[in-house]
Design a protein around this motif. Structure first.
Motif, mmCIF file in Angstrom:
data_model
loop_
_atom_site.group_PDB
_atom_site.id
_atom_site.type_symbol
_atom_site.label_atom_id
_atom_site.label_comp_id
_atom_site.label_asym_id
_atom_site.label_seq_id
_atom_site.Cartn_x
_atom_site.Cartn_y
_atom_site.Cartn_z
ATOM 1 N N VAL A 111 -31.859 -68.782 19.839
ATOM 2 C CA VAL A 111 -33.131 -69.120 19.186
ATOM 3 C C VAL A 111 -32.832 -69.977 17.963
ATOM 4 O O VAL A 111 -31.910 -69.669 17.203
ATOM 5 C CB VAL A 111 -33.882 -67.849 18.715
ATOM 6 C CG1 VAL A 111 -35.210 -68.211 18.040
ATOM 7 C CG2 VAL A 111 -34.109 -66.883 19.860
ATOM 8 N N THR A 112 -33.601 -71.060 17.789
ATOM 9 C CA THR A 112 -33.553 -71.786 16.511
ATOM 10 C C THR A 112 -34.831 -71.398 15.773
ATOM 11 O O THR A 112 -35.922 -71.453 16.324
ATOM 12 C CB THR A 112 -33.506 -73.321 16.695
ATOM 13 O OG1 THR A 112 -34.718 -73.788 17.278
ATOM 14 C CG2 THR A 112 -32.301 -73.731 17.535
ATOM 15 N N LEU A 113 -34.666 -70.953 14.527
ATOM 16 C CA LEU A 113 -35.793 -70.468 13.733
ATOM 17 C C LEU A 113 -35.894 -71.233 12.427
ATOM 18 O O LEU A 113 -34.930 -71.283 11.659
ATOM 19 C CB LEU A 113 -35.560 -69.000 13.363
ATOM 20 C CG LEU A 113 -36.038 -67.877 14.252
ATOM 21 C CD1 LEU A 113 -35.649 -66.542 13.643
ATOM 22 C CD2 LEU A 113 -37.532 -67.948 14.491
ATOM 23 N N ASP A 114 -37.051 -71.816 12.182
ATOM 24 C CA ASP A 114 -37.327 -72.397 10.876
ATOM 25 C C ASP A 114 -37.438 -71.228 9.893
ATOM 26 O O ASP A 114 -37.868 -70.133 10.264
ATOM 27 C CB ASP A 114 -38.641 -73.176 10.934
ATOM 28 C CG ASP A 114 -38.941 -73.926 9.653
ATOM 29 O OD1 ASP A 114 -38.008 -74.173 8.861
ATOM 30 O OD2 ASP A 114 -40.121 -74.266 9.445
ATOM 31 N N ILE A 115 -37.043 -71.442 8.655
ATOM 32 C CA ILE A 115 -37.133 -70.348 7.677
ATOM 33 C C ILE A 115 -38.556 -70.217 7.142
ATOM 34 O O ILE A 115 -39.117 -69.126 7.109
ATOM 35 C CB ILE A 115 -36.126 -70.543 6.521
ATOM 36 C CG1 ILE A 115 -34.702 -70.358 7.057
ATOM 37 C CG2 ILE A 115 -36.412 -69.554 5.389
ATOM 38 C CD1 ILE A 115 -33.608 -70.526 6.030
ATOM 39 N N THR A 116 -39.161 -71.328 6.752
ATOM 40 C CA THR A 116 -40.479 -71.286 6.122
ATOM 41 C C THR A 116 -41.564 -71.580 7.156
ATOM 42 O O THR A 116 -41.692 -72.708 7.628
ATOM 43 C CB THR A 116 -40.553 -72.321 4.984
ATOM 44 O OG1 THR A 116 -39.430 -72.133 4.124
ATOM 45 C CG2 THR A 116 -41.833 -72.173 4.193
ATOM 46 N N MET A 117 -42.315 -70.516 7.520
ATOM 47 C CA MET A 117 -43.400 -70.647 8.501
ATOM 48 C C MET A 117 -44.547 -69.717 8.109
ATOM 49 O O MET A 117 -44.327 -68.723 7.425
ATOM 50 C CB MET A 117 -42.912 -70.251 9.911
ATOM 51 C CG MET A 117 -41.866 -71.155 10.495
ATOM 52 S SD MET A 117 -41.436 -70.695 12.190
ATOM 53 C CE MET A 117 -40.535 -69.170 11.954
ATOM 54 N N PRO A 118 -45.768 -70.036 8.594
ATOM 55 C CA PRO A 118 -46.906 -69.155 8.306
ATOM 56 C C PRO A 118 -46.863 -67.877 9.154
ATOM 57 O O PRO A 118 -46.111 -67.806 10.123
ATOM 58 C CB PRO A 118 -48.110 -70.019 8.691
ATOM 59 C CG PRO A 118 -47.575 -70.960 9.727
ATOM 60 C CD PRO A 118 -46.138 -71.222 9.342
ATOM 61 N N GLU A 119 -47.654 -66.923 8.762
ATOM 62 C CA GLU A 119 -47.852 -65.636 9.459
ATOM 63 C C GLU A 119 -46.640 -64.715 9.383
ATOM 64 O O GLU A 119 -46.775 -63.576 9.011
ATOM 65 C CB GLU A 119 -48.312 -65.841 10.905
ATOM 66 C CG GLU A 119 -49.676 -66.484 10.977
ATOM 67 C CD GLU A 119 -50.225 -66.543 12.380
ATOM 68 O OE1 GLU A 119 -50.321 -65.495 13.035
ATOM 69 O OE2 GLU A 119 -50.574 -67.654 12.812
ATOM 70 N N MET A 120 -45.469 -65.188 9.785
ATOM 71 C CA MET A 120 -44.224 -64.429 9.612
ATOM 72 C C MET A 120 -43.123 -65.469 9.438
ATOM 73 O O MET A 120 -42.980 -66.358 10.273
ATOM 74 C CB MET A 120 -43.931 -63.549 10.835
ATOM 75 C CG MET A 120 -42.607 -62.798 10.723
ATOM 76 S SD MET A 120 -42.081 -62.006 12.264
ATOM 77 C CE MET A 120 -43.169 -60.594 12.309
ATOM 78 N N ASP A 121 -42.365 -65.361 8.348
ATOM 79 C CA ASP A 121 -41.332 -66.365 8.128
ATOM 80 C C ASP A 121 -40.121 -66.125 9.032
ATOM 81 O O ASP A 121 -40.027 -65.119 9.736
ATOM 82 C CB ASP A 121 -40.930 -66.444 6.648
ATOM 83 C CG ASP A 121 -40.194 -65.213 6.140
ATOM 84 O OD1 ASP A 121 -39.474 -64.562 6.920
ATOM 85 O OD2 ASP A 121 -40.330 -64.909 4.947
ATOM 86 N N GLY A 122 -39.215 -67.076 9.026
ATOM 87 C CA GLY A 122 -38.063 -67.010 9.910
ATOM 88 C C GLY A 122 -37.142 -65.838 9.655
ATOM 89 O O GLY A 122 -36.586 -65.264 10.595
#
Length: 119
Positions: free
Chosen positions: A51-62
């Motif tokens: 999985v590649t996950l962005d750190i800063t995201m809405p609803e639940m961060d990375g």
């Protein structure tokens, strides 16, 4: 079988850019998500190899999504993605179980090297 990858980033253009690079490197993009909640749901359903996950995201961060996925599957391979200047968040994510991190904007050679180490 080729390794499958789930891309999670709230920016559609970042997902598209990363997807194009991964496809050019002969990986299979099994799914895409826009936030940490989708990341956890898609991980359960698709069971990707990485999985590649962005750190800063809405609803639940990375980082929160990373922790949830690692609870579901301690063997999960997760790479965090962040913009420059987020070193503390990168350190936090590595401590939470991320295998590596990629700095935006993405560099195809760096992605290739990182994935070769993990597969």
């Amino acid at each position: 079988m080729k390794n499958t990858i789930l891309i999670v980033d709230d920016a559609a253009f970042m997902r598209a850019m990363l997807k194009d690079m991964l496809l050019a490197l002969n990986y299979v993009v099994i799914g895409e998500g826009r936030n940490g909640l989708e990341a956890v749901q898609l991980y359960k359903r698709l069971k990707p190899d990485l999985v590649t996950l962005d750190i800063t995201m809405p609803e639940m961060d990375g980082i929160a999504a990373l922790k949830e996925i690692k609870q579901l599957d301690p063997q999960a391979k997760i790479i965090m993605c962040s913009a420059m200047g987020q070193q503390k968040l990168v350190v936090d994510s590595i401590q939470a179980g991320a295998k590596d991190f990629l700095v935006k904007p993405f560099n195809k050679d760096r992605i290739a090297d990182t994935l070769e180490k993990l597969f």
